[in-house]
Design an enzyme around this catalytic site. Structure first.
Site, PDB file in Angstrom:
ATOM      1  N   LYS A 122      -3.630  41.295 -20.659  1.00 28.82           N
ATOM      2  CA  LYS A 122      -2.188  40.518 -20.734  1.00 28.82           C
ATOM      3  C   LYS A 122      -2.239  39.051 -20.806  1.00 28.82           C
ATOM      4  O   LYS A 122      -1.781  38.271 -21.665  1.00 28.82           O
ATOM      5  CB  LYS A 122      -1.118  41.078 -20.207  1.00 28.82           C
ATOM      6  CG  LYS A 122      -0.803  42.700 -20.599  1.00 28.82           C
ATOM      7  CD  LYS A 122       0.505  43.312 -19.617  1.00 28.82           C
ATOM      8  CE  LYS A 122       0.614  44.748 -19.890  1.00 28.82           C
ATOM      9  NZ  LYS A 122       1.688  45.208 -19.024  1.00 28.82           N
ATOM     10  N   CYS A 140       0.698  41.108 -15.607  1.00 24.60           N
ATOM     11  CA  CYS A 140       1.025  42.194 -14.450  1.00 24.60           C
ATOM     12  C   CYS A 140       1.265  43.510 -15.271  1.00 24.60           C
ATOM     13  O   CYS A 140       1.442  43.564 -16.645  1.00 24.60           O
ATOM     14  CB  CYS A 140       2.387  42.073 -13.932  1.00 24.60           C
ATOM     15  SG  CYS A 140       2.462  40.677 -12.865  1.00 24.60           S
ATOM     16  N   ASP A 141       0.991  44.510 -14.750  1.00 22.70           N
ATOM     17  CA  ASP A 141       0.878  45.909 -15.011  1.00 22.70           C
ATOM     18  C   ASP A 141       1.231  46.967 -14.149  1.00 22.70           C
ATOM     19  O   ASP A 141       0.429  46.707 -12.932  1.00 22.70           O
ATOM     20  CB  ASP A 141      -0.251  46.420 -15.878  1.00 22.70           C
ATOM     21  CG  ASP A 141       0.302  47.596 -16.707  1.00 22.70           C
ATOM     22  OD1 ASP A 141       0.751  47.673 -17.760  1.00 22.70           O
ATOM     23  OD2 ASP A 141      -0.240  48.776 -16.463  1.00 22.70           O
ATOM     24  N   SER A 142       2.064  47.910 -13.880  1.00 20.07           N
ATOM     25  CA  SER A 142       2.147  48.856 -12.876  1.00 20.07           C
ATOM     26  C   SER A 142       2.100  50.253 -13.349  1.00 20.07           C
ATOM     27  O   SER A 142       2.395  50.610 -14.409  1.00 20.07           O
ATOM     28  CB  SER A 142       3.633  48.534 -12.134  1.00 20.07           C
ATOM     29  OG  SER A 142       3.551  47.266 -11.930  1.00 20.07           O
ATOM     30  N   GLY A 154      -1.267  45.724 -10.800  1.00 19.07           N
ATOM     31  CA  GLY A 154      -2.250  44.614 -10.957  1.00 19.07           C
ATOM     32  C   GLY A 154      -1.604  43.402 -11.386  1.00 19.07           C
ATOM     33  O   GLY A 154      -0.586  43.257 -12.082  1.00 19.07           O
TER      34      GLY A 154
END
EC number: 3.6.1.9
Length: 186
Positions: free
Chosen positions: A50, A67-69, A104
């Site tokens: 991203k 970010c990624d969750s 992340g």
């Protein structure tokens, strides 16, 4: 000022509440095409992807944060549930149990420096009745969030305890970001 490479309203609100000046640009990265990685590597890969896509799209001299969750529950990755039935099924399993919320983070500085880290927070979900689960799923909130709950919303009523970073569960570790901003602004 930084560029947030995320469509998440929760991340945007976190930055606003922390008074961190930012702009938002959605990366368009297709999160559904990558399933072969373990949860920690998955969120880190997506955060980096991203940030990288947005870095290529902007001309402004701004650091870019991706970010990624996901929620890891019993070794299974729980992203956003696709349907209310899926959300209910997950909540039946999660009620009264622990899960791991992984986020992340990737910050690309203006000078090309790349900072990447995944933050993990343990989440203990409350023991819930079937009617409580049905009522929560009926709000629609679980369909909007990784793991099927929003700590900052009604889902916060369903969380008994956290071990680790509170803001990480909402989608962005503010303590990590503070440390990174100090590093890149030196």
């Amino acid at each position: 000022m930084l560029m947030l490479a995320s469509a998440s309203p929760a991340r945007h609100r976190l930055l606003q509440q922390a008074l961190i000046p930012h702009q938002v640009m959605v990366s368009g990265v297709d999160e559904e095409t990558i399933h072969h990685l373990d949860p920690v590597r998955l969120v880190q890969h997506l955060a980096e992807a991203k940030a990288g896509v947005v870095r290529q799209q902007i001309e402004a001299a701004l650091p870019v944060l991706g970010c990624d969750s996901v929620l890891e529950f019993d070794g299974t990755v729980f992203g956003k549930p696709a349907t209310a039935v899926e959300a209910s099924s997950r909540w039946q399993r999660m009620a009264g149990a622990w899960g791991l919320l992984h986020t992340g983070h990737c910050l690309l500085s203006v000078n090309g420096e790349r900072l990447s880290e995944t933050v993990t927070t343990r989440v203990l979900f409350s023991a819930l009745s079937d009617s409580e689960i049905e009522a929560y799923v009926a709000t629609g909130e679980p369909l909007l969030c990784a793991g099927g709950f929003a700590l900052e919303g009604q889902g916060g009523l369903m969380v008994e305890r956290l071990e680790g970073c509170f803001s990480n569960v909402i989608g962005l570790s503010l303590p990590l970001l503070r440390r990174w901003l100090l590093v890149i602004n030196e």
